[in-house]
Design an enzyme around this catalytic site. Sequence first.
Site, PDB file in Angstrom:
ATOM      1  N   ASP A   1      31.400  53.785  44.299  1.00  0.00           N
ATOM      2  CA  ASP A   1      31.299  54.966  45.447  1.00  0.00           C
ATOM      3  C   ASP A   1      30.009  55.640  45.576  1.00  0.00           C
ATOM      4  O   ASP A   1      30.002  56.815  44.941  1.00  0.00           O
ATOM      5  CB  ASP A   1      32.560  55.881  45.142  1.00  0.00           C
ATOM      6  CG  ASP A   1      32.847  56.324  43.797  1.00  0.00           C
ATOM      7  OD1 ASP A   1      32.138  55.980  42.647  1.00  0.00           O
ATOM      8  OD2 ASP A   1      33.252  57.345  43.680  1.00  0.00           O
TER       9      ASP A   1
ATOM     10  N   HIS B   1      27.976  59.152  33.550  1.00  0.00           N
ATOM     11  CA  HIS B   1      29.274  58.055  33.416  1.00  0.00           C
ATOM     12  C   HIS B   1      29.349  56.604  33.822  1.00  0.00           C
ATOM     13  O   HIS B   1      29.625  55.806  33.030  1.00  0.00           O
ATOM     14  CB  HIS B   1      30.288  58.693  34.263  1.00  0.00           C
ATOM     15  CG  HIS B   1      30.498  60.421  34.020  1.00  0.00           C
ATOM     16  ND1 HIS B   1      30.936  60.751  32.819  1.00  0.00           N
ATOM     17  CD2 HIS B   1      30.079  61.497  34.860  1.00  0.00           C
ATOM     18  CE1 HIS B   1      30.963  62.099  32.790  1.00  0.00           C
ATOM     19  NE2 HIS B   1      30.580  62.562  33.977  1.00  0.00           N
TER      20      HIS B   1
END
Length: 385
Positions: A10, A243
């Site tokens: 995303d 992340h």
Amino acid sequence: MANKLLVFADTGIDDAMAIIYALQHPDVELAGIVGDFGNVSRDQALRNASYLLSLADRKGVPVIAGATRALNGEEPEFFPDIHGEEGLGPIRPPVPAERYANRTNFSRLFQVIKENPNEITIVVLGRCTTLAMAWMINPAVMKRVKATFLMGGAFLVPGNETELAEANFLGDATAANFVCAHAPNVTIVPLNVTRDALLTPADVNLIDSKATTPLLRTIKPMLDFYYESYQVLEPGIQGTPQHDLTALMAAMEVPNLLDYKRRNVQVEDQGRYSSGLSVADFRPASAACSGPYCPRIAVQLDFSVFRANVLDILTRSYSSPDNKSLLGITHSSLPKINVHCVEKVSLTSQALILFQLEMLSYREGRDANAVRSIKRFEIDRGVVN
């Protein structure tokens, strides 16, 4: 042997960092990028992935349209305050996201897997929606995937989207629960470890000082924006948590990067207050599970290994498998260019033109400030606010 990665993204800032790392890594064969909703809309995710591939001159990598919303049909929430209006911090790619609205090439995902049986490692950097759909639509093909790595979850630590839940698992808890239960050879890379994978402003400046390509020069404006956002979210944090980059490095099996425990995993998808909560039994007397349907969970990160590996990969010299002749430029071979008209040129051409200008300035020993000015002229005019 190259690691064949199929990345589901995303494409916000931390996804972009993982993609850039993959594009720079000599041992990665990027088999495709699946654009999903999450940090940004699905169409923005597709556009941003295509933009990064264009900067890297990697036109042959397929960009595949994934899900636009969660399995429960809820309207997604996006995060411009963290990732910027277009998902890449201050950078505004020249192609509008609307151009990708009608892309319908989901079946290309299955084609990539069938062309590389038992060789593809899937790395999910966002919601699990598209991966869950793929398993529901064609489990026979999905069983040919070598391994799956998920960036998601928060085990015995606070979430980053709610008190309990990490954003990717919360964004489609039903899909996350399905994947953890039904996909074999899953590794989960949760906030437990990614929260410690920081790049400081000094690290970013070092990477930027070595940047010789349009792709690498996107890192500083993106991470500067990300750092400012995190100073609001977590005042005093020393850098930006990478992340998604950590999850991609896990898929590369970087030696000594992570320690793991095997546990059965469930994701709460019904709770009013605990939706998205990742659940595993870490009590002292609990036993590890085994077999292909027992996920590995990353529980500890060696920060020194993380930092050394990232700085090594992101400060290497430019390499593009799709353009072998970039470094062979001379003044006579360089066309006369009106830099103020660069935005009228195709995205890939812009990247190559500006890279050629830099190399020419460097070789002819022009003033360092002039070279710096060219370096900071973004790929399309006004690309950075």
